[in-house]
Enzyme design. Structure first.
Site, PDB file in Angstrom:
ATOM      1  N   GLU A  18     -10.144   7.325   4.411  1.00 33.72           N
ATOM      2  CA  GLU A  18      -9.044   6.812   5.240  1.00 33.72           C
ATOM      3  C   GLU A  18      -9.026   7.481   6.631  1.00 33.72           C
ATOM      4  O   GLU A  18     -10.070   7.741   7.222  1.00 33.72           O
ATOM      5  CB  GLU A  18      -7.711   6.966   4.515  1.00 33.72           C
ATOM      6  CG  GLU A  18      -7.696   6.185   3.179  1.00 33.72           C
ATOM      7  CD  GLU A  18      -6.312   6.058   2.585  1.00 33.72           C
ATOM      8  OE1 GLU A  18      -5.376   5.696   3.286  1.00 33.72           O
ATOM      9  OE2 GLU A  18      -6.184   6.313   1.368  1.00 33.72           O
ATOM     10  N   ASP A  26       0.863  -1.178   0.000  1.00 33.12           N
ATOM     11  CA  ASP A  26       0.000   0.000   0.000  1.00 33.12           C
ATOM     12  C   ASP A  26       0.905   1.235   0.000  1.00 33.12           C
ATOM     13  O   ASP A  26       2.090   1.158   0.311  1.00 33.12           O
ATOM     14  CB  ASP A  26      -0.946  -0.036   1.217  1.00 33.12           C
ATOM     15  CG  ASP A  26      -2.162   0.871   1.010  1.00 33.12           C
ATOM     16  OD1 ASP A  26      -2.167   1.655   0.043  1.00 33.12           O
ATOM     17  OD2 ASP A  26      -3.113   0.793   1.815  1.00 33.12           O
TER      18      ASP A  26
HETATM   19  C1  BGC Z   1      -5.092   3.055   0.491  1.00 28.32           C
HETATM   20  C2  BGC Z   1      -5.462   1.978  -0.473  1.00 28.32           C
HETATM   21  C3  BGC Z   1      -5.485   2.536  -1.867  1.00 28.32           C
HETATM   22  C4  BGC Z   1      -4.146   3.151  -2.192  1.00 28.32           C
HETATM   23  C5  BGC Z   1      -4.063   3.756  -3.567  1.00 28.32           C
HETATM   24  C6  BGC Z   1      -3.841   3.763   0.069  1.00 28.32           C
HETATM   25  O1  BGC Z   1      -3.590   4.835   0.886  1.00 28.32           O
HETATM   26  O2  BGC Z   1      -4.915   2.516   1.772  1.00 28.32           O
HETATM   27  O3  BGC Z   1      -6.699   1.434  -0.128  1.00 28.32           O
HETATM   28  O4  BGC Z   1      -5.808   1.540  -2.779  1.00 28.32           O
HETATM   29  O5  BGC Z   1      -3.863   4.166  -1.262  1.00 28.32           O
HETATM   30  O6  BGC Z   1      -4.779   4.932  -3.650  1.00 28.32           O
HETATM   31  C1  BGC Z   2      -3.381   9.559  -2.183  1.00 25.89           C
HETATM   32  C2  BGC Z   2      -4.189   8.343  -1.932  1.00 25.89           C
HETATM   33  C3  BGC Z   2      -3.540   7.593  -0.882  1.00 25.89           C
HETATM   34  C4  BGC Z   2      -3.262   8.433   0.350  1.00 25.89           C
HETATM   35  C5  BGC Z   2      -2.478   7.664   1.354  1.00 25.89           C
HETATM   36  C6  BGC Z   2      -3.204  10.331  -0.918  1.00 25.89           C
HETATM   37  O1  BGC Z   2      -2.482  11.473  -1.152  1.00 25.89           O
HETATM   38  O2  BGC Z   2      -3.981  10.336  -3.138  1.00 25.89           O
HETATM   39  O3  BGC Z   2      -4.291   7.546  -3.077  1.00 25.89           O
HETATM   40  O4  BGC Z   2      -4.368   6.539  -0.562  1.00 25.89           O
HETATM   41  O5  BGC Z   2      -2.557   9.577   0.031  1.00 25.89           O
HETATM   42  O6  BGC Z   2      -2.311   8.303   2.549  1.00 25.89           O
END
Ligand code: BGC
Ligand code: BGC
Length: 856
Positions: free
Chosen positions: A529, A329
Site C-alpha cells: 500500500e 475498504d
Molecule cells: C486494502 C485492501 C485490503 C484490505 C483488507 C485495505 O487497506 O486497501 O486492498 O483488501 O485492507 O486487508
Molecule cells: C491492515 C491491513 C490494512 C491496512 C490499511 C493494516 O494495519 O493490517 O489489512 O490493509 O492497515 O491501512
C-alpha cells in the site's frame, strides 16, 4: 495485533504533507471539480442478472424475519484482531476479516490448523447464541489471498500480479485462481479480497505490483479468468463447489489512476478514461460471476469513492447491472468529510452495502442503527443492502455449506504448498521473466560452470515474495517462514549441483576463485500500500552498493547477469549498463525454480525454456513516470509495453544515459543534497550569529563572513573560521518528525578537510516562532547531538558516512513536533568538511545509535 509500522520514508513524506496520520495521506482537501458528473450513457450496459426466483424468495422470507439489529449486523465486517467468537454471540455481524497484520491469537506465524480452528469457532458462535436470534445467517470470513493464500505459513506464494501480467497467459491465471482457492478453502475461509483489477498508470504508486498491467484489455481478460478460477462457474456447475472461494473485485474505481501515483489519492481522469481504462476489469469480472466489489480508498475528481453515489449506485449497480454487494475498504469511510470511522451514514446512502470496520465495528453498528431510526438512512437502503448480502450468501451456498471444519477438504493441509500448486507457480515464474538485455548471448548459463551468486537478495525468499505475505508489509519474514519455498540461490544450487557444476553464494560478491559467470540478485525491498509510494522511479538513488558490485564484476571481465526483483519497472540505466544480461523477475514468490529453469542451459548448451515474458507496463526512460495521452499513446518509455527479448530473438542494448533527468522541483524528498544539487522541497542555508542566507550560488559566505560554502565538483565544501554557526537544510514550513523518529536516520556523506577545534553539533533545525518555543525546540543546543567524537574518528582525506537516527532527538521533549528542517551542522570553532550527500534512510536498528562509517 495489527501491524501498523509505517516505515520512515513513507512517514516522512506524510510529515512533509503536514499530515501525521498514515491513513490521512491522501485526504489533503481537494475541492470537488466541476466535472465529477457522471453520464451513464458513456458506460457499458449490462443486463441485471437477478438471481433465480427460488433464491430470491428464500432471501425475501429471511429478510422479513430479521430485526433491524440483525440487518445492521449483516452490513458490518470486523477484523479478527478486534473481535472474539464470544462477541458474535451478541453481535450478529455479516462478516469478519483477517487484515494484513491479523492472525489467530495475534500470531502471524501460527499453524494452518489454528486458522481453521478460529474460522470454525467464529462460524459456530455466530449461529449459536443468543437465544433471541430470529434468523441465523452464516458469517463470511475474508482474507487477502492476493498472491496465493500467502498469509498462511506453508502456502504456495505465486508471483504478484505485475509478474502475471508479463506472462500474458489467461489460462494460467485461471489455474492460479483455482489453486489459490483450494489453499484458501482448506483453512475454512470463504472469501478472498482479490483480484485487484487496477490499471496502474503511474507506477510510483505503492500498489503497482497488484496491477496486472497498464493495458485495460489484459486486465479485463485476467479479471474474468481469476474470478472463474477462484469461484468456479455457474454454467459449469462448479460455482462455489468444494475448494472454491468468493472473489472480490477491487478497488472500485480508479485506484490505479490517482494523481502522482499517490495511494488512496484522487483520480483526475476524464469520465471517458474512467470508463475505457479503469473500469475495464469490472464488467468481465461481473460476467464471470463476481458477486462482491470493494470500494476504493481513492476519490474521483475530489469525491471519495465511498461517498460517490453516482459511481457506486447509478453506474455499478445500475448501468453495470451488478447484483452483488459492495464492501468498503479498511475504515475508508472515515475519509469522507463529516464521517468518522465510527459513523458514516453518507457511505450507506451512496450505495455501500457493508462497512469494513476492522476495529470500529461496535460503534459504527450502534450509530448506524440509530441513524436508521432517526431516518438519516432510509430503511429501503438497508433492506437493499441486506438483501444483496443475503443473496450472495445464498448463491454461494453458505446456508448449506455447514461449519468450516465439516466442509469437504477442510483441514487437508497437504494442499498448502502442494507439489501440484508449486508446479503451477513455477510455471508462472518462468513465464513472467522478462529479458531486457542479453549481450553476447551470456544467457543461458551452463549448469556445469562455476557460478557466483551475489547480491543482497540472492538467498532471500522474503524479497521474492514482497508485501501481503504472512503479514501486511511482508518485511519481517525469513527463509524459515517459507517451509515449502525456494530462494533463487537454492534453486540455482540444486540445478547446478545436479549437473556437476560449482556454485558459490556470496551476497557481497567477493570470491576466492574466479567464477565463469556471476548472477546478481537485487531490487526493491518488501512493501504494501502507501508505504510503497515513491517520489521517483530512479532505483538505487540512495544505495549504490549493487551498482558498485556490478561494476566491479564487469571490470574484472566476469560475465554478469542481473536479476531484478521489483514491484514495478524502475529506472535502472546504470545497472543495465553495468550488466551483460538483465532479467526483470518482478516479485516471483516462493518458486524460484522457475528462474533456474530459464537461466540455466541443458547439458547440450541449449536453453531448457525460452523467455516468453513481455513487459505488461512500459519501462521508464527516466526517473519520472511514462505519460499517457488521451489515446493511450505513451511517451517517456525506454522499452514499450510488450517488449522482451528471448533466446530465439536476442539483442543487446546500446549504452544508456545515466542521468535520471529528475525535474528540479520533483526530487525525492528523502534526499537533501546529492550530486551537487539541493533537492526540492529542501533549501540549504549558510548561517552565522547575524543571519542566514540561502545557498543559491556555487560559493557563498554567511553575512559576517564566518562560515563559507563552495561547490567543488559534486562536493559542498564548508569552512568555519571560528566565528560560529554553520549550514542547515529546511523544508519551507515546519515539519513534524515524530512519526518518522522511530525508524528513520539522517545520513551525511562527508570528508574532513580541517579538523574541528571545538565541539561540532548536528541535528534537526528548530523552527522559529511561538509554535517552536512551545515545543521546546527553540533553545540553543537542544535537540542537537555532539558529533565531534565521530568526526574525530575519520582519518584525513577519507570519506565517511555519519548516521544520526532521528530517535536521538526525541529526548528533547516534543522538539520533533515542529522543526524547520531535518539537518543542521554547526560549531564555534575552526573546522572544514566537504559534504557529498545528505539524506534520510531507514534506520538499521531502532533507538538512538549514532555512528560513523569510514569508507574504504
Ligand atoms: C486494502 C485492501 C485490503 C484490505 C483488507 C485495505 O487497506 O486497501 O486492498 O483488501 O485492507 O486487508
Ligand atoms: C491492515 C491491513 C490494512 C491496512 C490499511 C493494516 O494495519 O493490517 O489489512 O490493509 O492497515 O491501512
Amino acid at each position: 495485533m495489527r501491524v501498523e509500522r509505517p516505515r520512515g520514508l513513507a512517514v516522512l513524506r506524510r510529515c512533509l504533507l503536514g499530515l501525521s496520520v498514515p491513513v490521512l495521506l491522501a485526504t489533503a482537501p481537494v475541492a470537488p471539480a466541476a466535472d465529477a458528473t457522471v453520464h451513464p450513457s458513456l458506460w457499458p450496459e449490462r443486463p441485471y442478472t437477478a438471481a433465480d426466483p427460488a433464491t430470491d424468495s428464500f432471501v425475501n422470507t429471511l429478510l422479513a424475519r430479521m430485526s433491524l439489529e440483525e440487518k445492521i449486523g449483516q452490513m458490518i465486517q470486523a477484523d479478527i484482531a478486534s473481535l472474539t467468537p464470544a462477541d458474535l454471540r451478541t453481535y450478529k455481524l455479516g462478516a469478519v476479516l483477517a487484515g494484513g497484520g491479523a492472525a489467530p491469537g495475534g500470531k502471524v506465524r501460527t499453524t494452518p490448523a489454528a486458522w481453521l480452528d478460529l474460522v470454525d469457532a467464529l462460524y459456530r458462535a455466530e449461529l449459536e447464541g443468543p437465544s433471541g436470534a430470529h434468523a441465523p445467517v452464516p458469517i463470511l470470513f475474508g482474507i487477502d489471498a492476493v498472491h496465493g493464500n500467502a498469509k498462511i505459513v506453508g502456502a504456495t506464494v505465486f508471483p504478484h500480479n505485475i509478474g502475471l501480467g508479463a506472462a500474458h497467459d489467461v489460462e494460467l491465471i485461471e489455474r492460479i485462481g483455482a489453486a489459490t482457492a483450494e489453499e484458501v478453502a482448506v483453512t475454512g475461509i470463504d472469501w478472498t479480497f482479490a483480484p485487484t483489477v487496477a490499471v496502474a498508470r503511474d507506477v510510483r504508486w505503492g500498489r503497482s505490483y497488484e496491477s496486472y498491467s497498464d493495458d485495460p484489455q489484459l486486465v479485463a481478460a485476467y479479471a474474468a479468468a481469476m474470478v472463474r478460477g477462484l469461484q468456479g462457474e455457474r454454467a459449469r456447475g462448479t460455482f462455489m463447489s468444494a475448494g472454491h472461494t468468493l472473489s472480490s473485485v477491487k478497488h472500485f474505481l480508479g485506484d490505479g489512476g490517482t494523481r502522482d501515483g499517490r495511494d488512496q489519492g484522487d483520480d483526475r481522469a476524464s469520465e471517458a478514461t474512467l470508463v475505457r481504462v479503469h473500469d475495464a476489469g469490472y464488467p468481465p469480472a461481473i460476467d464471470a460471476g463476481a458477486l462482491i466489489v470493494m470500494a476504493s480508498f481513492s476519490g474521483w475528481q475530489g469525491v471519495k469513492m465511498h461517498a460517490n453515489h453516482d459511481l457506486l449506485t447509478t453506474i455499478l449497480k445500475g448501468r453495470l447491472g451488478f447484483d452483488g454487494f459492495i464492501v468498503g475498504d479498511w475504515n475508508a469511510h472515515e475519509e469522507i468529510p463529516g464521517c468518522s470511522k465510527f459513523s458514516c451514514p453518507e457511505a450507506i446512502r451512496a450505495g455501500l452495502d457493508m462497512f469494513m470496520a476492522p476495529d470500529s465495528w461496535r460503534r459504527i453498528y450502534a450509530n448506524t442503527l440509530a441513524q436508521v431510526r432517526t431516518g438519516e438512512i432510509p430503511q429501503e437502503r438497508i433492506d437493499d443492502a441486506v438483501r444483496r448480502i443475503l443473496r450472495v450468501k445464498a448463491l454461494a451456498g453458505l446456508f448449506a455449506r455447514g461449519a468450516p471444519k465439516t466442509r469437504a477438504g477442510a483441514g487437508d493441509f497437504t494442499v498448502l504448498g502442494s507439489p501440484k500448486h508449486r508446479e503451477i507457480a513455477r510455471r508462472a515464474v518462468r513465464e513472467s521473466l522478462v529479458l531486457l538485455k542479453n549481450a553476447h548471448g551470456v544467457l543461458p548459463l551452463s549448469a556445469r560452470a562455476h557460478l557466483l551468486v551475489a547480491g543482497e537478495a540472492a538467498d532471500r525468499i522474503d524479497r521474492q515474495a514482497g508485501g501481503w505475505t504472512i503479514d501486511w508489509q511482508g518485511d519481517h519474514n525469513t527463509n524459515a517462514d517459507f517451509p515449502a519455498g525456494t530462494s533463487i540461490y537454492a534453486a540455482l544450487r540444486s540445478a547446478v549441483t545436479a549437473a556437476g557444476g560449482k556454485i558459490v553464494l556470496s551476497p557481497d560478491g567477493s570470491f576466492r576463485s574466479r567464477p565463469d559467470a556471476a548472477i546478481v540478485v537485487f531490487g526493491e525491498g518488501p512493501y504494501a500500500e502507501f508505504e510503497g509510494d515513491r517520489e521517483t522511479l530512479a532505483f538505487g538513488a540512495h544505495d549504490r552498493s549493487t551498482l558498485a558490485l556490478l561494476k566491479k564484476l564487469h571490470a574484472r571481465g566476469i560475465p554478469t547477469v542481473a536479476v531484478f526483483l521489483t514491484g514495478r519497472p524502475l529506472w535502472v540505466n546504470p545497472e543495465l549498463n553495468a550488466s551483460d544480461a538483465f532479467v526483470a523477475a518482478w516479485l516471483p514468490g516462493t518458486e524460484a525454480g522457475g528462474i533456474a529453469d530459464v537461466l540455466l542451459a541443458r547439458a547440450d548448451g541449449r536453453p531448457r525454456f525460452d523467455f516468453v515474458g513481455r513487459l505488461s507496463f512500459p519501462w521508464p526512460a527516466t526517473g519520472m513516470p511514462v505519460i499517457y495521452d488521451d489515446d493511450d499513446a505513451t511517451s517517456g518509455a525506454l522499452f514499450p509495453r510488450g517488449y522482451g527479448l528471448s533466446y530465439a530473438h536476442g539483442g543487446e542494448v546500446a549504452a544508456l544515459s545515466e542521468n535520471p533527468q529528475l525535474p528540479a522541483d520533483r526530487g525525492d524528498e528523502s534526499t537533501l543534497f546529492q550530486s551537487a544539487h539541493v533537492t526540492a522541497p529542501w533549501s540549504a542555508f549558510v548561517a552565522d550569529a547575524l543571519a542566514s542566507v540561502r545557498i543559491t550560488d556555487a560559493s557563498q559566505v554567511s553575512p559576517r563572513g564566518t562560515v563559507s560554502v563552495a561547490l567543488e565538483g559534486t562536493e559542498l565544501a564548508v569552512r568555519w573560521d571560528g566565528g560560529g554557526s554553520g549550514v542547515f537544510w529546511i523544508g519551507g514550513r515546519p515539519i513534524d518528525l515524530r512519526a518518522a523518529s522511530g525508524d528513520t536516520a539522517v545520513v551525511a556523506r562527508l570528508r574532513i578537510t580541517t579538523p574541528a577545534t571545538r565541539p561540532v553539533w548536528a541535528g534537526p533545525r528548530c523552527a522559529s516562532g511561538s509554535q517552536a518555543q512551545e515545543s521546546g525546540c527553540g533553545r540553543h543546543g537542544e535537540g542537537a547531538l555532539e558529533v565531534s567524537r565521530f568526526l574525530d574518528a575519520v582519518p584525513p582525506g577519507r570519506t565517511a558516512t555519519l548516521t544520526l537516527p532521528l530517535a536521538c532527538f526525541r529526548r528533547a521533549g516534543k522538539a520533533l513536533a515542529s522543526v524547520a528542517g531535518p539537518f543542521e551542522l554547526r560549531t564555534d570553532g575552526k573546522f572544514g568538511l566537504s559534504l557529498t550527500e545528505v539524506r534520510f534512510v531507514p534506520a538499521r536498528t531502532p533507538g538512538c545509535h549514532p555512528g560513523v562509517e569510514v569508507g574504504k
